[in-house]
Design an enzyme around this catalytic site. Sequence first.
Site, PDB file in Angstrom:
ATOM      1  N   SER A 145       0.780  -1.230   0.000  1.00 34.82           N
ATOM      2  CA  SER A 145       0.000   0.000   0.000  1.00 34.82           C
ATOM      3  C   SER A 145       0.814   1.283   0.000  1.00 34.82           C
ATOM      4  CB  SER A 145      -0.985  -0.007   1.167  1.00 34.82           C
ATOM      5  OG  SER A 145      -0.327  -0.300   2.377  1.00 34.82           O
ATOM      6  N   HIS A 173      -5.585  -3.368  -2.678  1.00 36.18           N
ATOM      7  CA  HIS A 173      -5.288  -2.399  -3.747  1.00 36.18           C
ATOM      8  C   HIS A 173      -5.303  -3.023  -5.134  1.00 36.18           C
ATOM      9  CE1 HIS A 173      -4.319   0.960  -1.125  1.00 36.18           C
ATOM     10  NE2 HIS A 173      -3.760   0.068  -0.320  1.00 36.18           N
ATOM     11  N   LYS A 190     -11.649   0.416  -1.555  1.00 32.43           N
ATOM     12  CA  LYS A 190     -10.706   1.006  -2.501  1.00 32.43           C
ATOM     13  C   LYS A 190     -11.365   1.125  -3.876  1.00 32.43           C
ATOM     14  CE  LYS A 190      -7.554   0.837   0.870  1.00 32.43           C
ATOM     15  NZ  LYS A 190      -6.803   0.067   1.830  1.00 32.43           N
TER      16      LYS A 190
HETATM   17  C1  PLP Z   1      -6.644  -0.174   3.178  1.00 35.54           C
HETATM   18  C2  PLP Z   1      -6.083  -1.475   3.479  1.00 35.54           C
HETATM   19  C3  PLP Z   1      -6.666  -2.312   4.424  1.00 35.54           C
HETATM   20  C4  PLP Z   1      -7.783  -1.849   5.316  1.00 35.54           C
HETATM   21  O1  PLP Z   1      -8.956  -1.676   4.609  1.00 35.54           O
HETATM   22  P1  PLP Z   1     -10.070  -0.658   5.128  1.00 35.54           P
HETATM   23  O2  PLP Z   1     -11.245  -1.067   4.356  1.00 35.54           O
HETATM   24  O3  PLP Z   1      -9.589   0.717   4.810  1.00 35.54           O
HETATM   25  O4  PLP Z   1     -10.229  -0.873   6.600  1.00 35.54           O
HETATM   26  C5  PLP Z   1      -6.160  -3.580   4.563  1.00 35.54           C
HETATM   27  N1  PLP Z   1      -5.099  -3.994   3.834  1.00 35.54           N
HETATM   28  C6  PLP Z   1      -4.493  -3.195   2.955  1.00 35.54           C
HETATM   29  C7  PLP Z   1      -3.327  -3.710   2.184  1.00 35.54           C
HETATM   30  C8  PLP Z   1      -4.950  -1.903   2.755  1.00 35.54           C
HETATM   31  O5  PLP Z   1      -4.327  -1.096   1.910  1.00 35.54           O
END
Ligand code: PLP
Length: 402
Positions: free
Chosen positions: A190, A218, A249
Amino acid sequence: MSGSIKEILGASLDSALGEELRELKDKYLYRTLKNFEPIDAVHARFNGREVVLFSTNDYLGLSHDKRLIDAFTQEAKRSGVGAGASRLVSGTFDAHRELEAKIASFKGKDDAIVFSSGYAANVGTISALCSKNDLIIIDKLCHASIIDGSKFSGAELRVYPHKNLERLEELLGNSAKYRRTLVITDSVFSMDGDLAPLKEIVRLKNAHNAWLMVDEAHATGVFGEGGRGLAEAEGVEDEIDISMGTLSKACGLVGGFVAGSSTLIDYLKNKARSFIYSTAVPGAITRAAAGAFEIIEKDKALRTRLWSNIDLIRGELTRLGFRIGQTASPIIPLFVGDESETMEFAKALLDEGVFVPGIRPPTVPKGSSRLRISASAVHNGKDVEKLIGTFGKVAAAFQKRS
Ligand SMILES: *Cc1c(COP(=O)(O)O)cnc(C)c1O
């Protein structure tokens, strides 16, 4: 008397916490919330002026998609804006089960389970699957929710240097003495935007009889012909035991999910504490999310637009001489290093109407602070021009200064 004790205790809390906050400020690590007034998926007003956002994970612009807003509104009128209870009590509606069926068929798995966030999905799943006599092996750059879930589980946690397969193999070599071994990786990392070597990880986990969990937060909606993630692009979908993703996302909503065998999903419904002891995500969200997966499946042009923006931004920044991450993904890190310089650069961009967040420790290792550009399919030509032009202008001003 009791009043004065309370005063003393109050003062000592504030002075202890205030001290820590001052330390953060001294190190340029203090964080504050910025108030944005949204205009659309990639534009907002900030301090009264319009800014272009290169900061969201809304890779397909679906947060403002009219079809999803309609689906959301209709379902909200039917089942309310809140689910009223946890999923296992009375918080499961047809909208939840339909989304879970949709995710399962999209991911080519038996079943799926939806959580209220990606964070909750990771913490709940990992801590349900492993405990004291187990081994969890993760990449050094795994998301915080994976680290937290692993710690929370009570299992032995081993971390290998980023994408270091030799070290992963070595750690797997010691797995025989544990009850079970779970390897976990992000597919797209991320903060660096680079990709896990999934094929090799699959080979190693199979050789050592370990389980593999992949966080496609992602990559969902972004990678693969069908937008199903990096496992699809790498041709290893069937080898992923626990496939995790988010609705937050590319889906443009909020929530998390795990897809896998029906036994796994049944187990998580019984054991994942963040699922059991938390109110269900509203049906309106899950209805809109089902629509988002529909769009991801059918609207390939949207993904094509995202990738052409990624290529354009990467090409132009490279041409201007910026040091960016080597891997093409919607996350384009521009490495600065120093914390204060990163934040000053980000502020100068924002003053010019472009928002790119500066990323600092503890999110990334000390000395590796960076600007993190996120591309979206709904950035138009003018938005990208503005990004590139502003980067050029701000960099020139910084060069003159030093
Ligand atoms: C954003 C993210 C999460 C958490 O997801 P949310 O829906 O924002 O709580 C988990 N793992 C990764 C790799 C992320 O980028």
